[in-house]
Design a protein around this motif. Structure first.
Motif, PDB file in Angstrom:
ATOM      1  N   ASN A  84      51.570  49.540  40.095  1.00 29.22           N
ATOM      2  CA  ASN A  84      52.873  49.195  40.675  1.00 29.22           C
ATOM      3  C   ASN A  84      53.964  50.123  40.148  1.00 29.22           C
ATOM      4  OD1 ASN A  84      51.802  47.123  42.184  1.00 29.22           O
ATOM      5  ND2 ASN A  84      52.563  45.488  40.859  1.00 29.22           N
ATOM      6  N   GLU A  85      53.905  50.456  38.868  1.00 26.43           N
ATOM      7  CA  GLU A  85      54.907  51.356  38.286  1.00 26.43           C
ATOM      8  C   GLU A  85      54.805  52.757  38.886  1.00 26.43           C
ATOM      9  OE1 GLU A  85      57.968  53.029  36.019  1.00 26.43           O
ATOM     10  OE2 GLU A  85      57.548  50.990  36.675  1.00 26.43           O
ATOM     11  N   ARG A 114      56.225  52.604  42.332  1.00 33.06           N
ATOM     12  CA  ARG A 114      57.689  52.524  42.259  1.00 33.06           C
ATOM     13  C   ARG A 114      58.291  53.909  42.051  1.00 33.06           C
ATOM     14  NH1 ARG A 114      61.942  52.252  38.725  1.00 33.06           N
ATOM     15  NH2 ARG A 114      60.629  52.787  36.958  1.00 33.06           N
ATOM     16  N   ARG A 115      57.703  54.671  41.144  1.00 34.98           N
ATOM     17  CA  ARG A 115      58.222  56.017  40.865  1.00 34.98           C
ATOM     18  C   ARG A 115      58.066  56.945  42.067  1.00 34.98           C
ATOM     19  NH1 ARG A 115      57.144  57.437  34.575  1.00 34.98           N
ATOM     20  NH2 ARG A 115      57.714  55.402  33.736  1.00 34.98           N
TER      21      ARG A 115
END
Length: 66
Positions: A31-32, A35-36
């Protein structure tokens, strides 16, 4: 889509530290990363693990503007 990797993405060098088990001090690494990518104007596609090549847990296509 059907894979979870808990841990941290290092803010300085992008290194991934995978957690041994989910917990309050870890989060979804995938997820991170998504997101990036979205924040930088990229596109994220989710696929089932059986659709990934050679049993890989994740895959990426990196493209650069010419």
């Amino acid at each position: 889509m059907d894979r979870v990797i808990d841990g941290h993405v290092d803010e300085t060098d992008g290194r991934i530290d995978e957690a041994m088990a989910p917990g309050a001090s870890s989060h979804s690494v995938l997820n991170e990363i998504a997101r990036r990518v979205l924040l930088s104007g990229g596109e994220v596609l989710s696929v089932r693990k059986e659709d990934l090549p050679d049993g890989a847990p994740v895959a990426a296509i990196l493209r650069y503007a010419l």
